[in-house]
Design a protein around this motif. Structure first.
Motif, PDB file in Angstrom:
ATOM      1  N   ASP A  94      -9.170  -9.344   5.463  1.00  0.00           N
ATOM      2  CA  ASP A  94      -8.025  -8.986   4.543  1.00  0.00           C
ATOM      3  C   ASP A  94      -7.704 -10.196   3.728  1.00  0.00           C
ATOM      4  O   ASP A  94      -6.491 -10.277   3.289  1.00  0.00           O
ATOM      5  CB  ASP A  94      -6.783  -8.735   5.757  1.00  0.00           C
TER       6      ASP A  94
ATOM      7  N   TYR B 234      -3.340 -12.818   1.451  1.00  0.00           N
ATOM      8  CA  TYR B 234      -3.657 -12.199   2.780  1.00  0.00           C
ATOM      9  C   TYR B 234      -2.677 -10.957   3.135  1.00  0.00           C
ATOM     10  O   TYR B 234      -1.714 -10.928   2.889  1.00  0.00           O
ATOM     11  CB  TYR B 234      -3.634 -13.279   3.760  1.00  0.00           C
ATOM     12  N   CYS B 235      -3.343  -9.881   3.034  1.00  0.00           N
ATOM     13  CA  CYS B 235      -2.464  -8.587   3.413  1.00  0.00           C
ATOM     14  C   CYS B 235      -1.623  -8.230   2.097  1.00  0.00           C
ATOM     15  O   CYS B 235      -0.873  -7.735   2.307  1.00  0.00           O
ATOM     16  CB  CYS B 235      -1.940  -8.639   4.689  1.00  0.00           C
TER      17      CYS B 235
ATOM     18  N   SER C 241      -9.144 -11.752  11.392  1.00  0.00           N
ATOM     19  CA  SER C 241     -10.392 -11.136  10.607  1.00  0.00           C
ATOM     20  C   SER C 241     -10.200 -11.918   9.250  1.00  0.00           C
ATOM     21  O   SER C 241      -9.223 -12.232   8.755  1.00  0.00           O
ATOM     22  CB  SER C 241     -10.060  -9.581  10.449  1.00  0.00           C
TER      23      SER C 241
ATOM     24  N   ASP D 236      -7.261   4.362   3.934  1.00  0.00           N
ATOM     25  CA  ASP D 236      -6.770   3.660   5.301  1.00  0.00           C
ATOM     26  C   ASP D 236      -7.606   3.516   6.452  1.00  0.00           C
ATOM     27  O   ASP D 236      -8.353   4.618   6.839  1.00  0.00           O
ATOM     28  CB  ASP D 236      -5.462   4.030   5.803  1.00  0.00           C
TER      29      ASP D 236
ATOM     30  N   THR E 260      -0.770  -7.227  12.699  1.00  0.00           N
ATOM     31  CA  THR E 260      -0.160  -6.170  11.983  1.00  0.00           C
ATOM     32  C   THR E 260       0.132  -4.885  12.681  1.00  0.00           C
ATOM     33  O   THR E 260       0.910  -4.199  12.553  1.00  0.00           O
ATOM     34  CB  THR E 260      -0.849  -5.785  10.901  1.00  0.00           C
TER      35      THR E 260
ATOM     36  N   GLN F  27       0.882  -1.146  -0.010  1.00  0.00           N
ATOM     37  CA  GLN F  27       0.156   0.050   0.033  1.00  0.00           C
ATOM     38  C   GLN F  27       0.813   1.004   0.079  1.00  0.00           C
ATOM     39  O   GLN F  27       1.829   1.304   0.869  1.00  0.00           O
ATOM     40  CB  GLN F  27      -0.905  -0.063   1.109  1.00  0.00           C
TER      41      GLN F  27
ATOM     42  N   CYS G 254      -3.371  -3.630   5.289  1.00  0.00           N
ATOM     43  CA  CYS G 254      -4.157  -4.076   6.185  1.00  0.00           C
ATOM     44  C   CYS G 254      -3.822  -3.919   7.525  1.00  0.00           C
ATOM     45  O   CYS G 254      -2.828  -3.618   7.844  1.00  0.00           O
ATOM     46  CB  CYS G 254      -4.370  -5.556   6.090  1.00  0.00           C
ATOM     47  N   ASN G 255      -4.940  -3.715   8.276  1.00  0.00           N
ATOM     48  CA  ASN G 255      -4.903  -3.340   9.800  1.00  0.00           C
ATOM     49  C   ASN G 255      -5.384  -4.447  10.654  1.00  0.00           C
ATOM     50  O   ASN G 255      -6.775  -4.389  10.204  1.00  0.00           O
ATOM     51  CB  ASN G 255      -5.347  -2.062  10.188  1.00  0.00           C
ATOM     52  N   ASN G 256      -4.869  -5.182  11.460  1.00  0.00           N
ATOM     53  CA  ASN G 256      -5.604  -6.158  12.253  1.00  0.00           C
ATOM     54  C   ASN G 256      -4.626  -6.438  13.334  1.00  0.00           C
ATOM     55  O   ASN G 256      -3.588  -5.940  13.439  1.00  0.00           O
ATOM     56  CB  ASN G 256      -6.017  -7.405  11.601  1.00  0.00           C
TER      57      ASN G 256
END
Length: 553
Positions: free
Chosen positions: A214, A265-266, A211, A130, A165, A26, A160-162
């Motif tokens: 992502d 994933y991500c 989750s 974001d 991360t 990103q 991604c944000n989880n």
């Protein structure tokens, strides 16, 4: 057997990462750090949101909107250069942060929730560029979640944000405002934790953390089922779980391997695998208590050995020894396998060098097993599978000291608590047999007592197998005590090799040709005399001769 199904829609299955194929990053404006729970006695007493430009172009912040929960805040006129940070803080707190770097005061600051909340960045088209939906579970540290520490993004290039991360700051002062994060790692690739929630006849339900949002699948994604003759017929993806439906009923007590290929994933394409095991209901005595050490050597530790006497593979996940859980993960035990439970496998192996290390299970602790008497309980979940009431009087009555000697099961077929089914391990093998067949196992019982030599001549001054003399024995009497004495041709004692040792039902004794003073014996004819006796009154003697050839004498 290998069966597969192509993925046509979004779904997920992950256990362990096998390879990272490729990915994308990103670029642009991202949220890189959050101080949501400052403390008055900490270094940072005010909240802040850190933004980072991970692109290659200057970004005009006035084109962006910050959204905290349901509150929208238009950012001010500021140009953020590539690889630079800026802190968003309440206007009243701005003077406290100016020494750290770029600061943008926010007149209408929206207080961040300490437990969970959302922070988003929207561009001038009001598209989300974001989004962070944080939780205090992200800290990964119970103490830091109580406040004074920021949440930092590990790899700001991932889209991604989880909970995989982000993590609590490791900086000594609790955060890194307008600086590179303390846990910064641009090579970091997150993984997803998957738990089997339910296994039915023709379906498997997985819970996914953190989750599924992502996760995506490309047109070449594929599920492969290995080791069983079935395939994935269809699947359903929920908000937090994935259900796979199989083409036939899942087998019992058989490991199943499922491979996923080309999962994103991500932004990273990965090949992943998971192993499943559907356990049938365990019956009483499928698994039995096979050996117990409750009076260990000085500085030693207790152990309990289990034996799988059934014809099926048993999963020890959720099983308990007393009130102690053996394993919270899948732990398979094949038929005829042994497992040793101990708080210190290393210590047990030091005390018993023949112990089979791969058969040990390290426990935080075992229940207390007193030296005089006690009870060992084995459960599958809440179901009692076996129990042993032991007492020190079950040891061989002829043993002067039972410290460091285990009680071994003599027959896996007899009831655990039947009279005489547990007795002292052979002291000839060191007093215990952790991780392998018991020295007193009557399943290898013979019809009559036997004693024999491998050869009638040996050369202790030589090399190889001919340099030792091996006495073999196999006894039909339970719990025999053994004596073995070597005499010269004149009937004089050369070496009282074995003195009142518990022998077990079969084994061997080795003589290296030395007398009791440690000197090599001269060449000549020698005589051995062995005798066994039991607490039931049985006595038997064996005699024979052999030739010792010593090149030096």
């Amino acid at each position: 057997m290998l069966n597969s199904i192509k993925i046509k829609q979004k779904c997920l299955l992950i256990f362990s990462i096998l390879s990272i194929l490729d990915g994308y990053a990103q670029t642009g404006l991202v949220v890189s750090e959050l101080m949501v729970h400052p403390l008055s006695n900490a270094v940072f007493t005010n909240e802040y949101i850190e933004l980072y430009n991970n692109g290659t172009q200057v970004i005009a912040l006035e084109d962006y909107t910050l959204q905290v929960a349901n509150t929208s805040i238009r950012l001010g006129n500021y140009y953020l250069a590539p690889r630079q940070y800026i802190l968003l803080v309440a206007a009243s707190a701005a003077p406290h942060f100016e020494r750290y770097g770029n600061v943008m005061p926010i007149q209408t600051w929206r207080i961040l929730n300490n437990i969970n909340g959302t922070v988003s960045l929207l561009n001038k088209e009001q598209m989300v560029v974001d989004h962070v939906s944080y939780s205090n579970n992200w800290y990964g540290n119970p103490q830091k979640r109580n406040g004074g520490w920021s949440l930092e993004r590990i790899n700001p290039n991932l889209p991604c944000n989880n909970g995989n991360t982000w993590r609590a700051s490791e900086a000594a002062n609790g955060g890194t405002p307008a600086q590179q994060n303390s846990i910064w790692d641009e090579r970091y690739v997150p993984t997803i934790r998957l738990t089997v929630q339910e296994i039915n006849d023709e379906s498997i339900v997985f819970g996914v953390f953190p989750s599924v949002a992502d996760v995506s699948f490309g047109q070449h994604s594929e599920i492969t089922v290995e080791t069983v003759d079935l395939s994935i017929a269809r699947y359903e993806l929920g908000t937090e779980s994935l259900t796979l439906y199989t083409s036939a009923a899942l087998t019992w007590d058989t490991p199943i391997a499922i491979h996923f290929r080309d999962i994103r994933y991500c932004g990273q394409s990965q090949t992943v695998s998971i192993s499943l095991f559907r356990s049938s209901t365990s019956l009483y005595n499928d698994l039995v208590i096979n050996e117990v050490l409750f009076n260990p050597k000085v500085n030693g530790v207790d152990f309990v050995e289990l034996y799988n006497r059934s014809n099926k593979t048993i999963n020890l996940r959720g099983w308990r020894i007393g009130n102690r859980v053996i394993s919270t993960e899948d732990l398979l035990m094949e038929p005829d396998d042994y497992r040793v439970l101990s708080s210190s496998p290393q210590r047990v192996q030091e005390d018993y060098p023949n112990a089979v290390s791969e058969n040990f299970i390290a426990m935080q602790s075992l229940p207390a097993y007193p030296n005089e008497r006690g009870i060992v309980l084995l459960y599958d979940q809440q179901r009692l599978i076996d129990s042993l009431f032991y007492q020190s009087s079950m040891h061989q009555p002829f043993l002067a000291d039972v410290k460091g000697i285990s009680l071994e099961r003599q027959s896996s077929e007899e009831d655990t608590n039947s009279k005489g089914n547990f007795s002292s391990a052979s002291t000839l093998v060191g007093g215990a047999t952790p991780g392998y067949r018991n020295s007193t196992d009557v399943e290898k019982k013979v019809e009559k007592n036997s004693w024999w030599l491998d050869r009638k001549t040996f050369t202790p001054s030589g090399n190889g197998s001919e340099s030792i003399l091996v006495f073999n024995y196999a006894f039909s009497e339970r719990n025999p005590m053994l004596n073995l004495t070597i005499y010269d041709s004149n009937g004089r004692v050369v070496n009282r090799l074995i003195r009142n040792k518990s022998a077990g039902l079969a084994g061997e004794v080795i003589w290296d040709g030395r007398n009791e003073q440690g000197a090599l014996c001269p060449s000549g004819i020698y005589i051995y005399q062995s005798e066994i006796h039991t607490s039931e009154g049985h006595y038997q003697q064996f005699k024979g001769s052999f030739v010792l050839i010593n090149a030096g004498k």
